[in-house]
Design a protein around this motif. Structure first.
Motif, PDB file in Angstrom:
ATOM      1  N   GLU A  71      41.242  43.285  32.916  1.00  0.00           N
ATOM      2  CA  GLU A  71      42.404  43.226  32.032  1.00  0.00           C
ATOM      3  C   GLU A  71      43.572  42.552  32.724  1.00  0.00           C
TER       4      GLU A  71
ATOM      5  N   CYS B  76      35.342  46.463  33.380  1.00  0.00           N
ATOM      6  CA  CYS B  76      36.100  45.567  32.503  1.00  0.00           C
ATOM      7  C   CYS B  76      37.258  44.965  33.292  1.00  0.00           C
TER       8      CYS B  76
ATOM      9  N   SER C 241      42.530  41.695  27.344  1.00  0.00           N
ATOM     10  CA  SER C 241      41.307  42.179  27.984  1.00  0.00           C
ATOM     11  C   SER C 241      40.219  41.120  27.948  1.00  0.00           C
TER      12      SER C 241
ATOM     13  N   GLY D  44      41.397  41.583  22.763  1.00  0.00           N
ATOM     14  CA  GLY D  44      40.169  41.419  23.529  1.00  0.00           C
ATOM     15  C   GLY D  44      39.384  40.200  23.114  1.00  0.00           C
TER      16      GLY D  44
END
Length: 380
Positions: free
Chosen positions: A158, A156, A310, A272
């Protein structure tokens, strides 16, 4: 529903979808009491997913109560292939998994949750995918009374919630200059933002998914995003999350027409960007949609006090331009000690598939290079 007790706490196993539906209010209080929770642990997201993707007789939710107060929860379902597994609700369309633990009682709740899950697992391996670093599930993993294993899962990206100018400064000077030039062209186009109300969500999700399909046409759209069950889930979950401040659907309009739309899921810990769609014709106007969305969402996250913006799963090149922090999710495998051979078999199957996927990822760029060279030779 079966029950037990541990240290003044009651531990039960919910297998009834109607009881799960009735848990909305206590579940959301627990969500707010768990600082590590992400939007994907909300009742709106999980219950909506169950309605669209669940299978009769498969629901398995471990609940911990202190008196009447819900203080712990682990939302799973039973699957039988490739072998008996307990897997998180949310499936492949969910970016983060975690258990819910009320921070005030964590020292009691985590061991109770581990014991309850150990009882519920019986002849199955517990496979907890996409556990974000720092999640409450890490403490559960540490308390597990049986055999366990930890693997890496998805990557992921961020960013810290900073003023957009500060995010631009994180980029190389040449990249920052290009971003500023793109934003000047975007602003000159006169795009207007509209935050969708709860009542507008069904119409807005249809528009978003149509734009998403158009945007990715011929370029490998995720097949699930085109299926009716996904549209049904996204509409229902987004509507509920917009209602209680756990989500936001924003439209970007040009001359009154929706040219881009974005669903953002929200928790105390992060904002997100889940799914967006954009009209490909915006490229002819030199509008950089990714930059437009990031500027908007970074500004909202900063204003709302959410520390992280995110990009969720995936390490696509456009994300790397912003020099984000790379966060690798974890995958926890848990089982009773007697099921050690079953856990090891599943672990070997998982790691074997990952090696094949990694090999394909390495091979595909090379294959593209060879195709380009062959085409070049044909032209000559």
């Amino acid at each position: 529903m079966t029950s037990g007790s541990a240290g003044g706490l009651s531990v039960t196993l919910c297998r009834d979808p109607r009881q799960f539906a009735a848990l909305e209010e206590p579940w959301n209080r627990l969500l707010r009491a768990c600082p590590t929770a992400t939007p994907f642990q909300s009742h709106a997201w999980l219950h909506s997913w169950w309605l669209s993707y669940g299978r009769d007789g498969r629901l398995r939710i471990v609940l911990v109560r202190r008196g009447e107060e819900l203080v712990g929860a682990c939302a799973l379902m039973l699957v039988h292939r490739p072998l008996p597994l307990l897997v998180p609700l949310g499936g492949g369309i969910t970016d983060y998994f975690d258990v819910l633990v009320a921070a005030e009682y964590a020292g009691q709740v985590v061991p109770a949750l581990a014991r309850g899950l150990h009882r519920a697992a019986r002849g199955a391996v517990v496979d907890l995918r996409e556990v974000r670093p720092g999640a409450a599930a890490e403490a559960l993993f540490g308390e597990w009374p049986g055999i366990r294993s930890k693997l890496a899962d998805s990557t992921c990206m961020e960013l810290p919630a900073l003023p957009f100018d500060e995010l631009v400064k994180r980029m190389p000077a040449s990249g920052a200059q290009r971003v500023r030039a793109k934003l000047r062209k975007t602003d000159a186009a006169g795009i207007e933002e509209h935050e969708v109300t709860e009542e507008e969500v069904p119409r807005a999700v249809r528009t978003l998914l149509a734009l998403h399909e158009k945007q990715w046409r011929g370029r490998g759209v995720t097949p699930e995003h085109l299926r009716p069950r996904f549209a049904e889930h996204l509409t229902r979950a987004t509507r509920r999350m917009v209602r209680v401040g756990e989500g936001r659907l924003t439209e970007f309009r040009l001359d009154g027409k929706v040219v881009a739309a974005n669903v953002t899921l929200l928790s105390g810990a992060l904002s997100g960007g889940y799914l967006y769609g954009a009209d490909p014709d915006l490229r002819t106007r030199k509008v950089d949609v990714a930059t437009l969305l990031l500027r908007y969402e970074a500004g909202r996250a900063l204003a709302e006090g959410r520390p992280v913006v995110s990009f969720l799963r995936g390490n696509e090149p456009y994300k790397n331009h912003w020099r984000p922090e790379t966060v690798v999710n974890q995958r926890f495998l848990l089982a009773r000690t007697a099921l050690s051979p079953l856990l090891r078999l599943h672990e070997s199957q998982v790691t074997g598939r990952e090696r094949v996927v990694d090999a394909l990822r390495e091979a595909l760029p090379a294959a593209r290079d060879w195709r380009a060279r062959l085409n070049e030779l044909r032209v000559r």
